[in-house]
Design a protein around this motif. Structure first.
Motif, PDB file in Angstrom:
ATOM      1  N   ILE A   1      28.851 -20.615  26.798  1.00  0.00           N
ATOM      2  CA  ILE A   1      28.927 -22.043  26.473  1.00  0.00           C
ATOM      3  C   ILE A   1      29.399 -22.788  27.713  1.00  0.00           C
ATOM      4  N   ASN A   2      28.697 -23.845  28.096  1.00  0.00           N
ATOM      5  CA  ASN A   2      29.131 -24.681  29.204  1.00  0.00           C
ATOM      6  C   ASN A   2      30.347 -25.503  28.803  1.00  0.00           C
ATOM      7  N   ILE A   3      31.298 -25.604  29.719  1.00  0.00           N
ATOM      8  CA  ILE A   3      32.523 -26.353  29.441  1.00  0.00           C
ATOM      9  C   ILE A   3      32.872 -27.222  30.638  1.00  0.00           C
ATOM     10  N   ASP A   4      33.800 -28.160  30.419  1.00  0.00           N
ATOM     11  CA  ASP A   4      34.313 -28.987  31.503  1.00  0.00           C
ATOM     12  C   ASP A   4      35.469 -28.276  32.184  1.00  0.00           C
ATOM     13  N   ARG A   5      35.714 -28.666  33.412  1.00  0.00           N
ATOM     14  CA  ARG A   5      36.872 -28.143  34.132  1.00  0.00           C
ATOM     15  C   ARG A   5      38.129 -28.919  33.736  1.00  0.00           C
ATOM     16  N   ASP A   6      39.289 -28.276  33.995  1.00  0.00           N
ATOM     17  CA  ASP A   6      40.601 -28.903  33.744  1.00  0.00           C
ATOM     18  C   ASP A   6      40.751 -29.367  32.301  1.00  0.00           C
ATOM     19  N   THR A   7      40.328 -28.496  31.374  1.00  0.00           N
ATOM     20  CA  THR A   7      40.352 -28.853  29.960  1.00  0.00           C
ATOM     21  C   THR A   7      40.796 -27.651  29.126  1.00  0.00           C
ATOM     22  N   ASP A   8      41.518 -27.942  28.028  1.00  0.00           N
ATOM     23  CA  ASP A   8      41.940 -26.897  27.089  1.00  0.00           C
ATOM     24  C   ASP A   8      40.948 -26.814  25.933  1.00  0.00           C
ATOM     25  N   TYR A   9      40.693 -25.591  25.479  1.00  0.00           N
ATOM     26  CA  TYR A   9      39.750 -25.369  24.385  1.00  0.00           C
ATOM     27  C   TYR A   9      40.276 -24.294  23.430  1.00  0.00           C
ATOM     28  N   TYR A  10      39.620 -24.209  22.285  1.00  0.00           N
ATOM     29  CA  TYR A  10      39.732 -23.058  21.396  1.00  0.00           C
ATOM     30  C   TYR A  10      38.327 -22.509  21.179  1.00  0.00           C
ATOM     31  N   ILE A  11      38.243 -21.188  20.970  1.00  0.00           N
ATOM     32  CA  ILE A  11      36.982 -20.562  20.568  1.00  0.00           C
ATOM     33  C   ILE A  11      37.207 -19.882  19.232  1.00  0.00           C
ATOM     34  N   GLN A  12      36.401 -20.282  18.274  1.00  0.00           N
ATOM     35  CA  GLN A  12      36.486 -19.713  16.930  1.00  0.00           C
ATOM     36  C   GLN A  12      35.246 -18.865  16.677  1.00  0.00           C
ATOM     37  N   VAL A  13      35.461 -17.631  16.175  1.00  0.00           N
ATOM     38  CA  VAL A  13      34.349 -16.715  15.918  1.00  0.00           C
ATOM     39  C   VAL A  13      34.382 -16.282  14.460  1.00  0.00           C
ATOM     40  N   LYS A  14      33.194 -16.329  13.815  1.00  0.00           N
ATOM     41  CA  LYS A  14      33.083 -15.961  12.417  1.00  0.00           C
ATOM     42  C   LYS A  14      31.890 -15.047  12.191  1.00  0.00           C
ATOM     43  N   ASN A  15      32.056 -14.142  11.229  1.00  0.00           N
ATOM     44  CA  ASN A  15      30.953 -13.323  10.730  1.00  0.00           C
ATOM     45  C   ASN A  15      31.314 -12.895   9.320  1.00  0.00           C
ATOM     46  N   ASP A  16      30.352 -12.881   8.423  1.00  0.00           N
ATOM     47  CA  ASP A  16      30.634 -12.648   7.006  1.00  0.00           C
ATOM     48  C   ASP A  16      31.358 -11.334   6.738  1.00  0.00           C
ATOM     49  N   ALA A  17      31.075 -10.328   7.539  1.00  0.00           N
ATOM     50  CA  ALA A  17      31.673  -9.010   7.275  1.00  0.00           C
ATOM     51  C   ALA A  17      33.026  -8.829   7.972  1.00  0.00           C
ATOM     52  N   TYR A  18      33.505  -9.886   8.648  1.00  0.00           N
ATOM     53  CA  TYR A  18      34.728  -9.753   9.448  1.00  0.00           C
ATOM     54  C   TYR A  18      35.682 -10.903   9.188  1.00  0.00           C
ATOM     55  N   LEU A  19      36.919 -10.672   9.558  1.00  0.00           N
ATOM     56  CA  LEU A  19      37.923 -11.723   9.498  1.00  0.00           C
ATOM     57  C   LEU A  19      37.731 -12.675  10.680  1.00  0.00           C
ATOM     58  N   ASP A  20      37.891 -13.977  10.436  1.00  0.00           N
ATOM     59  CA  ASP A  20      37.750 -14.968  11.510  1.00  0.00           C
ATOM     60  C   ASP A  20      38.773 -14.715  12.612  1.00  0.00           C
ATOM     61  N   ASN A  21      38.407 -15.118  13.828  1.00  0.00           N
ATOM     62  CA  ASN A  21      39.337 -15.004  14.959  1.00  0.00           C
ATOM     63  C   ASN A  21      39.206 -16.255  15.823  1.00  0.00           C
ATOM     64  N   THR A  22      40.319 -16.860  16.172  1.00  0.00           N
ATOM     65  CA  THR A  22      40.341 -18.041  17.039  1.00  0.00           C
ATOM     66  C   THR A  22      41.283 -17.780  18.203  1.00  0.00           C
ATOM     67  N   ILE A  23      40.812 -18.043  19.424  1.00  0.00           N
ATOM     68  CA  ILE A  23      41.652 -17.854  20.606  1.00  0.00           C
ATOM     69  C   ILE A  23      41.691 -19.152  21.408  1.00  0.00           C
ATOM     70  N   ALA A  24      42.774 -19.337  22.133  1.00  0.00           N
ATOM     71  CA  ALA A  24      42.906 -20.492  23.041  1.00  0.00           C
ATOM     72  C   ALA A  24      42.415 -20.095  24.423  1.00  0.00           C
ATOM     73  N   ILE A  25      41.782 -21.044  25.101  1.00  0.00           N
ATOM     74  CA  ILE A  25      41.309 -20.778  26.463  1.00  0.00           C
ATOM     75  C   ILE A  25      41.373 -22.081  27.249  1.00  0.00           C
ATOM     76  N   THR A  26      41.611 -21.987  28.544  1.00  0.00           N
ATOM     77  CA  THR A  26      41.730 -23.191  29.368  1.00  0.00           C
ATOM     78  C   THR A  26      40.933 -23.042  30.657  1.00  0.00           C
ATOM     79  N   SER A  27      40.428 -24.179  31.142  1.00  0.00           N
ATOM     80  CA  SER A  27      39.762 -24.196  32.441  1.00  0.00           C
ATOM     81  C   SER A  27      40.629 -24.905  33.480  1.00  0.00           C
ATOM     82  N   LYS A  28      41.865 -25.164  33.147  1.00  0.00           N
ATOM     83  CA  LYS A  28      42.767 -25.823  34.092  1.00  0.00           C
ATOM     84  C   LYS A  28      43.146 -24.864  35.215  1.00  0.00           C
ATOM     85  N   GLY A  29      43.151 -25.405  36.426  1.00  0.00           N
ATOM     86  CA  GLY A  29      43.561 -24.602  37.576  1.00  0.00           C
ATOM     87  C   GLY A  29      42.535 -23.610  38.052  1.00  0.00           C
ATOM     88  N   ILE A  30      41.306 -23.682  37.516  1.00  0.00           N
ATOM     89  CA  ILE A  30      40.243 -22.759  37.917  1.00  0.00           C
ATOM     90  C   ILE A  30      39.673 -23.200  39.263  1.00  0.00           C
TER      91      ILE A  30
END
Length: 639
Positions: free
Chosen positions: A468-497
């Motif tokens: 996924i394309n993202i902007d620089r110097d920005t905070d994000y979350y990524i949420q992943v889902k699938n019917d057979a699995y428990l959802d998972n959400t992680i934090a990720i940042t492009s700050k200081g890259i």
């Protein structure tokens, strides 16, 4: 009566002389046009129009003169008159549309592109249909190129900037400081020479003292150029002029050729004409790829796709191969020119055939895993404008470079522009099963902003991959889902890259959702004797039942084996013993015909996962310890 006849005869003679004079004037204009002396030709065609002689033809020729001189403001004025003429060739609808783009009238340009198409003109249907969206997307896109000041441009043409080992080489018609100048009739500027200056120099005055040392420059055109990695071999464009002889075609036209020079004692010498040049067509704009195995160039040789196309030749120890056209993905029925290959092997070019903002635009290419070019992408603003944008160069790290343009606001007819580049950044990763480490296809990945608002959603591919394309110097979350699995959400940042970084890795594991596992007959636990890992006779009944279940009822079921011990004995010993129990269970199932791929893992956990409180701190019966000496079966997947 004789007097009257004399007067009539005299009038006819005067008219005939005037017609003859104007006919000679048109011949003069056409001769100038055919010799590419468009400035002078335009003056003569204007004179013909003012004398009302063959006005329709003169107007068409005059409009073409301005188009060739890359002056869309004037071209639009005369093309507008041309398209009102009866029985005008439909090519002029296209020319008018292109001139309108040069003055940023994109809406009207599309009207005349459609007229050109409706009249039988050849135009890419897909490009035509998406043109309106293309213009909007170009102007709304987030820029990755940022222009910097260049202080050494002249009032003449400057282009073809090429940076190498702390020096900047470029072609220019400035020829300042020289009393005798050779003038090029196309634009009435001096002929081009190659100049060189230190990239660190802030000098704004670059005169004839900065001309390239050696035998590259002549009284005719030279440039642009490219160099070998060691900086000792140069390939450059030049008019067909070698050993003081100017070559011409039967029509009196001097074409362009590519020559090679070598650096000897600080001077470029030993000029050689490349063997695939021709006297009858042009070969120009050389560009080497990074490993110097291919030389790319522009040519109008017969058999091409359009006016000028991009070609390449292979280079090896035997010399140069046969020119090969890059094909219709790159080349159009119009003009492609000024190739450049960056350090990653990507081709950049100028074109007026692909969808653009005006005249020539700069494009990049996208290749597949086999290095086949699959698409051409407009670099957008501010690299491209409504005028000519061309001769693109990018530094080895991809973070800076140059191009040329005759856009409004410049110093001369063509100017060199420098840029800094901030490459696009993306998050990429793989979604996997936390227990088996196998990829999960069709998982839903959602990019969220720092306030958990969704920005973009996509599905993982068959390998569990996403980006996924993202902007620089920005905070994000990524949420992943699938019917057979428990959802998972992680934090990720492009700050200081760092600016050179183009991707952030984000591999995400999902835990199976046991509540959604299909209900089957329970896979029973089997037990072991104290300090033993051999399969007991009573356990074989359950193991045989599992074999039958997997081979008949559920042929797609995949399981995992987990084995354990009680708390008696050392931790290290129990770890080893549980591994032996897991291996014994695995071997039994395999020997009974279960395919190994259907057992994702067999693992011993020692005394880590006791089923009761018998951890050695309280008294326990043998029956209680027996509950911990076990192997369990976990269903990983069922289709």
């Amino acid at each position: 009566m004789r007097l009257k006849n004399h007067i009539i005869t005299s009038m006819v003679l005067v008219i005939n002389m005037a017609v003859f004079s104007q006919s000679g004037l048109q011949k003069k204009a056409d001769n100038l046009f055919n010799k590419f002396s468009f400035v002078d030709a335009a003056h003569v065609y204007k004179e013909l129009i003012s004398k009302n002689y063959n006005t329709d033809y003169a107007t068409r020729q005059l409009s073409d003169c301005y188009a060739y001189m890359r002056n869309p403001d004037s071209a639009v004025v005369y093309y507008k008159k041309v398209i009102e003429q009866p029985n005008v060739p439909n090519q002029y609808y296209y020319n008018y549309a292109q001139a309108l783009r040069g003055v940023k009238d994109y809406k009207e340009s599309r009207v005349w592109l459609k007229r050109y198409k409706d009249e039988g003109g050849e135009i890419n249907e897909a490009n035509f249909l998406k043109d309106s969206d293309f213009i909007n997307s170009i102007f709304n896109a987030k820029p990755q190129y940022f222009l910097k000041d260049v202080n050494f441009n002249s009032k003449y043409s400057d282009f073809g900037a090429y940076e190498k080992d702390g020096s900047l080489y470029f072609a220019s018609s400035r020829d300042e400081g020289v009393s005798s100048k050779h003038i090029y009739g196309w634009n009435e500027e001096p002929f081009l020479d190659v100049y060189v200056k230190a990239t660190s120099s802030k000098d704004s005055i670059v005169n004839n003292k900065f001309k390239l040392q050696g035998a590259v420059n002549t009284m005719y055109h030279e440039g642009p150029l490219t160099m070998s990695k060691d900086g000792k071999t140069m390939y450059f464009s030049r008019n067909n002029f070698n050993k003081q002889v100017l070559g011409k075609t039967d029509e009196g036209i001097t074409n362009l050729k590519i020559y090679k020079a070598v650096l000897v004692d600080g001077k470029w010498t030993n000029i050689e004409e490349l063997p695939f040049n021709s006297n009858t067509y042009s070969i120009a704009h050389p560009a080497l790829n990074s490993d110097e195995t291919k030389l790319y160039f522009t040519s109008d040789m017969p058999g091409g796709i359009g006016g000028t196309d991009i070609y390449y030749v292979d280079i090896d120890s035997n010399g140069y191969g046969t020119p090969k056209n890059l094909g219709s993905t790159v080349n159009t029925n119009k003009n492609e020119s000024f190739p450049f290959i960056n350090n990653e092997g990507n081709l950049f070019l100028a074109s007026d055939g692909h969808p653009g903002l005006g005249l020539l635009d700069v494009f990049g290419t996208v290749s597949d895993e086999n290095n086949n070019i699959i698409s051409v992408i407009n670099l957008g603003t501010p690299v491209n404008s409504s005028k000519d944008d061309f001769s693109f160069f990018m530094s080895e790290d991809g973070l800076s470079g140059y191009f040329a343009s005759n856009r409004d606001g410049g110093v001369g007819s063509d100017d060199i522009y420098a840029f800094d580049r901030v490459p696009p950044l993306k998050i990429e990763g793989t979604v996997t099963d936390a227990e088996t480490n196998t990829p999960i296809a069709n998982a839903t990945v959602t990019l969220l902003d720092s306030n958990s608002n969704p920005i973009a959603t996509l599905k993982t591919d068959e390998n569990g991959y996403f980006d996924i394309n993202i902007d620089r110097d920005t905070d994000y979350y990524i949420q992943v889902k699938n019917d057979a699995y428990l959802d998972n959400t992680i934090a990720i940042t492009s700050k200081g890259i760092n600016r050179s970084v183009t991707s952030i890795n984000a591999n995400i594991a999902l835990n199976p959702d046991r509540s959604k596992t299909p209900i089957i007959a329970e896979l029973q636990t089997i037990y072991f004797d104290f300090d033993r890992y051999a399969i007991r006779k009573d356990s074989t009944l359950e193991l045989d039942r599992i074999v039958n279940l997997m081979n008949t009822t559920h042929p797609d079921m995949v399981i995992k084996i987990e084995s354990h011990t009680d708390s008696r004995g050392t931790k290290k010993y129990n770890d080893i013993l549980s591994e032996e129990r897991a291996k014994a269970t695995y071997d039994y199932l395999i020997n009974k015909g279960i395919d190994a791929s259907r057992i994702s893992e067999y693992k011993g956990f020692g005394e880590q996962k006791l089923t009761n409180q018998c951890d050695g701190t309280i008294p326990c019966t043998e029956a209680q310890h027996q509950l911990n000496r076990r192997t369990q079966f976990i269903v990983i997947r069922m289709e």
